[in-house]
Design an enzyme around this catalytic site. Sequence first.
Site: not given
Ligand SMILES: NC(=O)c1ccc[n+]([C@@H]2O[C@H](COP(=O)([O-])OP(=O)(O)OC[C@H]3O[C@@H](n4cnc5c(N)ncnc54)[C@H](O)[C@@H]3O)[C@@H](O)[C@H]2O)c1
Ligand SMILES: [Zn+2]
Length: 370
Positions: A122, A144, A186, A228, A238, A242, A246, A249, A253, A267
């Site tokens: 929990r 999130k 971003e 942020k 949100e 917040r 977006n 976005h 999307h 992304h």
């Molecule tokens: N929670 C939130 O508020 C929020 C906001 C924006 C995005 N997201 C989510 O985040 C995700 C995208 O994040 P991301 O772009 O980090 O993707 P990811 O975690 O898939 O990382 C991208 C790639 O980079 C690699 N990587 C990460 N750090 C590295 C490093 N230091 N050196 C070499 N390789 C490295 C990973 O192994 C992966 O292959 C999506 O699922 C999205 O929905 C969440």
């Molecule tokens: Zn984003």
Amino acid sequence: MHQTVQVELGDRSYDVEIGPDLLARAGDWIAPLLARPKVAVLTDESVADLHLETLRAGLKTTGIEMSALALPAGEATKSWPHFERAVEWLLTEKVERSDVVVALGGGVIGDLAGFAAAVLRRGVRFVQIPTSLLAQVDSSVGGKTGINAPQGKNLIGAFHQPSLVLADTSVLQTMSQRDFLSGYGEVVKYGLLGDADFFEWLEANGRSVSSGDMAARVRAVTRSVQMKADIVARDETEQGDRALLNLGHTFCHALEAATGYSDRLLHGEGVAIGCALAFELSSRLGLCSQEDPSRVRAHLRAMGMKTDLADIPGELPSAEVLVDLMGQDKKVVDGQLRFILARGIGQAFVTSDVPKDAVLSVLSDALAPV
Ligand SMILES: NC(=O)c1ccc[n+]([C@@H]2O[C@H](COP(=O)([O-])OP(=O)(O)OC[C@H]3O[C@@H](n4cnc5c(N)ncnc54)[C@H](O)[C@@H]3O)[C@@H](O)[C@H]2O)c1
Ligand SMILES: [Zn+2]
């Protein structure tokens, strides 16, 4: 060079530590959170190969033992099967209510580990150690967490704030240039949505940020996290402001869906193109000057980023289909498309009052530029 940003959320407030070589000193920040000197780390296989041993050593200096589970790298990991594996592993590791789970990786690991921590017994505390630029400036801050469903992205999840975020800017050195620039999409977004001076600074210093200048990286990450953190403190779940995060976005999307969430468009690349389109739309609606969208696009171009729809490899569907895809976005409220538009650089606002024809014409022109 080390900076600290506080996310102010009453008794759930936490610090984001930003600077080089934090992994090697991780124990200094994590030890005070622990009831016993032991943590469970969730990571991905690529990040584990590059950075897990540095973290192990950084915890060891303060006597903290760690066990780790490395999941496959990539978005497909944010799904029930890997989530189940992660939660069961944490139970096997006998993680208790007073323990701390650590997420070491990009946004995929941060989202999945945060959600696992939210439901384990929990709710246990967790620490984000974001390793991608996107995760450092965006996903690790704000609470999130979640995974994807077959019906769509991020549809299953919970708000669960971390107890600490360690953004080690040295680990960004091992990122591919493409992933780094995607995360930079971003960063640009923050300037465009609320800080014209920051956007101007990025115009002058973006190349230093992308080429690895550490002071420039720390500054870019810090300003992004401050923005942020401020927005999250005002509107954690949100209900209003917040949504400004977006910017770009809604277009993004639709483009991600149109390209099948594939390697054709990352992304942050979609966010950058989406920001350019949002400014184009704002300009056509007479909200901002005609120079603003040109300035946005010029900066993205100068950074070597995808800027226009033509930069996305392969065919794209028609403007009508893209608008329909926007309508399937989970941010749609009562069927009304919600857009983030701008009165100028750094002056974004949320509105539901956007004529569909204007969106269609921006997209048609972007698909077939004269
Ligand atoms: N929670 C939130 O508020 C929020 C906001 C924006 C995005 N997201 C989510 O985040 C995700 C995208 O994040 P991301 O772009 O980090 O993707 P990811 O975690 O898939 O990382 C991208 C790639 O980079 C690699 N990587 C990460 N750090 C590295 C490093 N230091 N050196 C070499 N390789 C490295 C990973 O192994 C992966 O292959 C999506 O699922 C999205 O929905 C969440
Ligand atoms: Zn984003």
